[in-house]
Scaffold this motif. Structure first.
Motif, PDB file in Angstrom:
ATOM      1  N   ARG A   2       1.089 -36.503   7.508  1.00 30.62           N
ATOM      2  CA  ARG A   2       1.843 -37.659   7.240  1.00 30.62           C
ATOM      3  C   ARG A   2       1.330 -38.846   7.452  1.00 30.62           C
ATOM      4  O   ARG A   2       0.934 -38.988   8.822  1.00 30.62           O
ATOM      5  CB  ARG A   2       3.297 -37.523   7.745  1.00 30.62           C
ATOM      6  CG  ARG A   2       4.213 -36.336   7.176  1.00 30.62           C
ATOM      7  CD  ARG A   2       5.518 -36.414   7.692  1.00 30.62           C
ATOM      8  NE  ARG A   2       6.263 -37.607   7.021  1.00 30.62           N
ATOM      9  CZ  ARG A   2       7.407 -37.888   7.356  1.00 30.62           C
ATOM     10  NH1 ARG A   2       8.158 -37.084   8.297  1.00 30.62           N
ATOM     11  NH2 ARG A   2       8.097 -38.928   6.815  1.00 30.62           N
ATOM     12  N   LEU A   5       4.006 -44.159  10.341  1.00 31.18           N
ATOM     13  CA  LEU A   5       4.854 -45.028   9.989  1.00 31.18           C
ATOM     14  C   LEU A   5       4.763 -46.438  10.287  1.00 31.18           C
ATOM     15  O   LEU A   5       4.232 -46.861  11.412  1.00 31.18           O
ATOM     16  CB  LEU A   5       6.351 -44.543  10.593  1.00 31.18           C
ATOM     17  CG  LEU A   5       7.691 -45.194  10.383  1.00 31.18           C
ATOM     18  CD1 LEU A   5       8.125 -44.617   8.820  1.00 31.18           C
ATOM     19  CD2 LEU A   5       8.860 -44.626  11.260  1.00 31.18           C
ATOM     20  N   ASN A  29       7.780 -47.326  -1.103  1.00 35.21           N
ATOM     21  CA  ASN A  29       7.658 -45.960  -0.514  1.00 35.21           C
ATOM     22  C   ASN A  29       5.954 -46.034  -0.003  1.00 35.21           C
ATOM     23  O   ASN A  29       5.249 -45.162   0.018  1.00 35.21           O
ATOM     24  CB  ASN A  29       7.446 -44.830  -1.610  1.00 35.21           C
ATOM     25  CG  ASN A  29       7.274 -43.436  -1.113  1.00 35.21           C
ATOM     26  OD1 ASN A  29       7.895 -43.313  -0.198  1.00 35.21           O
ATOM     27  ND2 ASN A  29       6.842 -42.471  -1.719  1.00 35.21           N
ATOM     28  N   ASN A  31       5.913 -46.190   3.285  1.00 35.87           N
ATOM     29  CA  ASN A  31       6.076 -45.513   4.813  1.00 35.87           C
ATOM     30  C   ASN A  31       6.454 -46.713   5.631  1.00 35.87           C
ATOM     31  O   ASN A  31       6.227 -46.617   6.657  1.00 35.87           O
ATOM     32  CB  ASN A  31       4.945 -44.834   5.209  1.00 35.87           C
ATOM     33  CG  ASN A  31       5.516 -43.693   6.020  1.00 35.87           C
ATOM     34  OD1 ASN A  31       6.404 -42.940   5.834  1.00 35.87           O
ATOM     35  ND2 ASN A  31       4.499 -43.421   7.156  1.00 35.87           N
ATOM     36  N   THR A  33       9.130 -48.776   7.486  1.00 36.43           N
ATOM     37  CA  THR A  33      10.785 -48.810   7.797  1.00 36.43           C
ATOM     38  C   THR A  33      11.149 -50.013   8.654  1.00 36.43           C
ATOM     39  O   THR A  33      10.428 -50.724   9.201  1.00 36.43           O
ATOM     40  CB  THR A  33      10.905 -47.453   8.712  1.00 36.43           C
ATOM     41  OG1 THR A  33      12.407 -47.449   9.030  1.00 36.43           O
ATOM     42  CG2 THR A  33      10.178 -47.835  10.404  1.00 36.43           C
TER      43      THR A  33
END
Length: 255
Positions: A2, A5, A29, A31, A33
């Motif tokens: 992945r 983040l 999208n 990644n 946050t």
């Protein structure tokens, strides 16, 4: 595996700006946050002084109390990268081209946000140097202290109106009425579409075929009866069905 983040903080004194930017970031999208959103500069400074593990800070420049520059100057160590989110016009923000900062113009467009984050991921700058910050602040000083004005063609000539004093604009066929904060009403021979193109970069929002509003003068968003805005002068402006979703997304944390 992945992707890593990306932790971001949003700082802007206008609630609808942090709310809409958070929505844009989620929809991209990438990644990203949003760890925290702040609408008070002092609260943001207190948080950042704790040296949290943050990758990106989306920072408004002009805020009451502390400006975006003031926040950065009061931090001893800046381990994150900064993307300024500003309403300055294109001429003023040319100053950014001579710095290592990146910027987004209000209102933030998805494609510009996407490109901005893409550039950041490629470059991965290494913090901010104080001399560099002082240089950029000096370049923008004059613009920051000179209110942007709009020249309105009236029957008597040109009326120069400070954009921040425009509360709303109302269509009247091929004419547009400008409602000002002091209660004055000016009418010009331009369509609301023409006016919208000039004022959208300053954060004005089209809520109806007949109405363009300055968010600074919105008192309340009422979702009942189809949805309408209550302005500071107590006027009630209907939100059209085609604009309702966009308006509610921009103000989804109000009311």
């Amino acid at each position: 595996m992945r992707p890593q983040l990306i932790k971001a903080v949003l700082i802007d004194d206008e609630l609808h700006c942090t709310a809409s930017l958070a929505i844009h970031l989620q929809e991209l999208n990438y990644n990203v946050t949003v760890v925290k959103s702040f609408n008070k500069a002092n609260d943001a400074l207190d948080f950042l002084q704790q040296q949290p593990e943050i990758d990106l800070v989306f920072l408004d420049i002009e805020m009451p109390g502390l400006s975006g520059f003031d926040i950065l100057e009061q931090l001893n160590n800046i381990s994150f990268d900064v993307i300024f989110v500003t309403a300055y016009n294109q001429y003023a923000i040319n100053a950014f081209k001579y710095s290592a900062f990146d910027y987004l113009l209000k209102p933030v467009e998805d494609i510009e946000l996407s490109q901005c984050i893409g550039r950041w991921k490629e470059k991965k700058k290494n913090g901010i140097e104080k001399p560099q910050l002082a240089f950029l602040k000096e370049l923008l000083y004059q613009q920051q202290n000179r209110p942007a004005k709009l020249a309105l063609p009236t029957t008597e000539g040109l009326a120069f109106v400070t954009i921040d004093h425009i509360t709303r604009c109302q269509s009247d066929s091929n004419y547009t009425h400008f409602h000002l904060a002091d209660g004055e009403n000016l009418m010009i021979c331009k369509t609301l579409k023409d006016v919208e193109s000039a004022l959208t970069p300053y954060g004005f929002i089209r809520i109806h075929q007949s109405h363009l509003v300055n968010p600074k003068y919105i008192q309340k968003l009422v979702k009942n009866d189809g949805g309408y805005l209550v302005m500071n002068d107590s006027s009630q402006l209907r939100i059209s069905k085609s604009k309702k979703e966009a308006v509610l997304n921009a103000f989804n944390m109000i009311g």
